[in-house]
Design a protein around this motif. Structure first.
Motif, PDB file in Angstrom:
ATOM      1  N   THR A  43       0.856  -1.186   0.000  1.00  0.00           N
ATOM      2  CA  THR A  43       0.000   0.000   0.000  1.00  0.00           C
ATOM      3  C   THR A  43       0.892   1.235   0.000  1.00  0.00           C
ATOM      4  O   THR A  43       1.842   1.323   0.793  1.00  0.00           O
ATOM      5  N   ASP A  44       0.617   2.184  -0.860  1.00  0.00           N
ATOM      6  CA  ASP A  44       1.507   3.343  -1.039  1.00  0.00           C
ATOM      7  C   ASP A  44       1.551   4.268   0.174  1.00  0.00           C
ATOM      8  O   ASP A  44       2.575   4.879   0.458  1.00  0.00           O
ATOM      9  N   ASP A  45       0.449   4.387   0.886  1.00  0.00           N
ATOM     10  CA  ASP A  45       0.360   5.348   1.994  1.00  0.00           C
ATOM     11  C   ASP A  45       1.249   4.900   3.155  1.00  0.00           C
ATOM     12  O   ASP A  45       0.982   3.875   3.789  1.00  0.00           O
ATOM     13  N   PRO A  46       2.325   5.634   3.494  1.00  0.00           N
ATOM     14  CA  PRO A  46       3.236   5.200   4.567  1.00  0.00           C
ATOM     15  C   PRO A  46       2.779   5.668   5.948  1.00  0.00           C
ATOM     16  O   PRO A  46       2.250   6.771   6.103  1.00  0.00           O
ATOM     17  N   TYR A  47       2.963   4.823   6.927  1.00  0.00           N
ATOM     18  CA  TYR A  47       2.726   5.171   8.330  1.00  0.00           C
ATOM     19  C   TYR A  47       3.493   4.153   9.161  1.00  0.00           C
ATOM     20  O   TYR A  47       4.147   3.257   8.607  1.00  0.00           O
TER      21      TYR A  47
END
Length: 498
Positions: A306-310
């Motif tokens: 998934t591209d969204d980093p956290y």
């Protein structure tokens, strides 16, 4: 004023002053950061000490043993530990029974690294925050031999010893009653600090990481209650990962998210110029890789990015919803800054304004076949850590989550939070009182959800360590027990009921 404030705070942390100045601004700051005194203590071991009740009464129905692992961070001749995670392990044990008063013991885990350091009064091996002792060639030789401090977590086996855990290496076995260190348990490859015990079956699952040449792998295990590996499997992941701390048991799945914190600096590591932890880097462009295993076969059923980093240190729990999707809850951060904030130089710096940083309580829904995140929702915007649920509900749909609550980004948690559906309750401790991971215990004589929360905490103003028992529904204090001596900073533990 700022120079005086920093001078007093630095010396107070290092134990040079035991008074509070009359200036209220400086006094309040000294109280606020008083947990940092635990970074300087060498804790005193004790054995079979009867605990003094400072408030209330111990519930008669409360029976079992609280085990807490702790990270002892005291300095030696050649300086301070380099990172919050580099402290040698020490186990606190508090036993409750109907017939006797609570009995407590506290002992170091005598790993070979601890014994070597203790004998020389110097830190010999490399850690996350420091290089190995010695000349250039010694540093190169020891560059990858990071000391297994066994200080992160633990697991009491029903038919075996207590396992003390550190995610970068093998577990250590500790005798449950005497807390004597028995030796290392050979799981072949690293065994993480966050095993999951299925709430319905008692089956134990865990993971570890392995590098083989340029390739990286996730290993997953099922372990018996005797401490034997029953089954194992592995999956290749993208190379370069630095640390994978936790995972999730959700219904029939084991879910291992891999966040974009990468190791970047082989040359510096092998020359001994920088420590392993100093060479980590946040790489948001990599996104989040998620690997999903079937818990019965341990075979991969889904893997995606998934591209969204956290970043997440800890999850509360997971389950499979009516649509067949995986639902997990977690304490979410925007990045991996907290790891750098946990470097000892940063924690002892009075000017440092961050520790854990800002987090939120979040729900994530994942497609188990693709490994893709379908939805992320913020449930509560409170900064939380060390999320836990009833042990009987691990891997299933649940209703109540507990955790440690942080009022400030630059301070240790000083409250307990309870989430139930959309509602939240917070019990804030007094200024200068700092809490560690809470645990839920079901009262077997009452309805489901009625029981106690048990936790340890440090009172920096009084310079004493305590164990609290709270009402699980109201968070009201039921009983407070004073420990005979201070214990060090603790991340994880478990309550083992009778």
């Amino acid at each position: 004023m700022e120079n005086l404030q920093n001078f007093l705070l630095q010396n107070y942390i290092h134990g040079q002053y035991c008074f509070y100045p009359k200036n209220n601004q400086i006094k309040n700051q000294l109280i606020m950061y008083s947990w940092k005194k635990l970074l300087q203590y060498k804790p005193k071991e004790f054995e079979n000490q009867t605990l003094e009740v400072e408030f209330g009464q111990i519930p008669q129905e409360l029976q079992g043993t609280l085990y807490k692992n702790s990270s002892t961070l005291f300095p030696r001749k050649n300086g301070q530990q380099g990172h919050l995670f580099d402290g040698d392990g020490a186990v606190l044990k508090v036993t409750f029974s109907k017939s006797d008063k609570p009995i407590a013991s506290y002992k170091f885990i005598r790993t070979p690294g601890f014994v070597e350091d203790e004998n020389s009064n110097e830190f010999q091996s490399a850690g996350l925050g420091r290089t190995a002792i010695g000349n250039r060639f010694t540093k190169i030789w020891k560059a990858l031999q990071i000391k297994n401090v066994s200080s992160t977590s633990l697991l009491p086996l029903r038919e075996g010893p207590l396992l003390t855990l550190w995610e970068g290496g093998l577990p250590y076995a500790v005798e449950k009653y005497s807390l004597k260190t028995l030796g290392q348990v050979d799981t072949s490859t690293p065994f993480s600090a966050h095993p999951k015990v299925c709430g319905r079956t008692g089956r134990i699952f865990n993971f570890g990481t392995k590098r083989q040449g340029p390739n990286s792998y996730i290993n997953v295990y099922e372990m018996s209650q005797k401490g034997q590996i029953i089954k194992r499997s592995s999956a290749q992941i993208r190379p370069g990962h630095f640390m994978i701390h936790d995972f999730v048991l959700a219904g029939q799945y084991l879910v291992v998210p891999i966040y974009p914190n990468i190791f970047d600096g082989v040359f510096d590591l092998f020359t001994g110029s920088k420590s392993y932890g100093q060479l980590c880097r946040w790489a948001p462009e990599r996104g989040v890789e998620i690997v999903i295993f079937d818990k019965d076969t341990l075979q991969v059923v889904g893997q995606g990015v998934t591209d969204d980093p956290y970043y997440v240190w800890h999850y509360s729990n997971g389950f499979v919803d009516q649509n067949g999707n995986i639902v997990i809850q977690q304490a979410t951060y925007k990045n991996f800054d907290s790891f750098t904030n946990f470097m000892m130089d940063n924690m002892l710096d009075p000017k440092n304004k961050e520790l854990f940083g800002k987090s939120c309580h979040e729900r994530v829904i994942i497609n188990p076949k693709s490994g893709k995140i379908l939805e992320r929702t913020t449930l509560h915007d409170q900064s939380v850590e060390f999320l836990v649920v009833d042990d009987a509900e691990v891997g299933q749909k649940w209703s109540v989550t507990y955790g440690a609550h942080m009022q400030r980004a630059d301070d240790w948690p000083n409250g307990i939070i309870r989430f139930e559906n959309e509602k939240q309750q917070i019990k804030t401790y007094e200024e200068g009182q700092y809490v560690f991971e809470p645990y839920y215990i079901q009262d077997k004589t009452k309805q489901k959800g009625e029981g106690w929360i048990i936790l340890s905490f440090y009172d920096g103003l009084r310079d004493k360590s305590y164990v609290d028992i709270l009402n699980s529904q109201t968070l009201d204090l039921i009983c407070r027990l004073k420990l005979p001596f201070n214990v060090s900073i603790s991340f994880h533990g478990r309550f083992d009921p009778i």
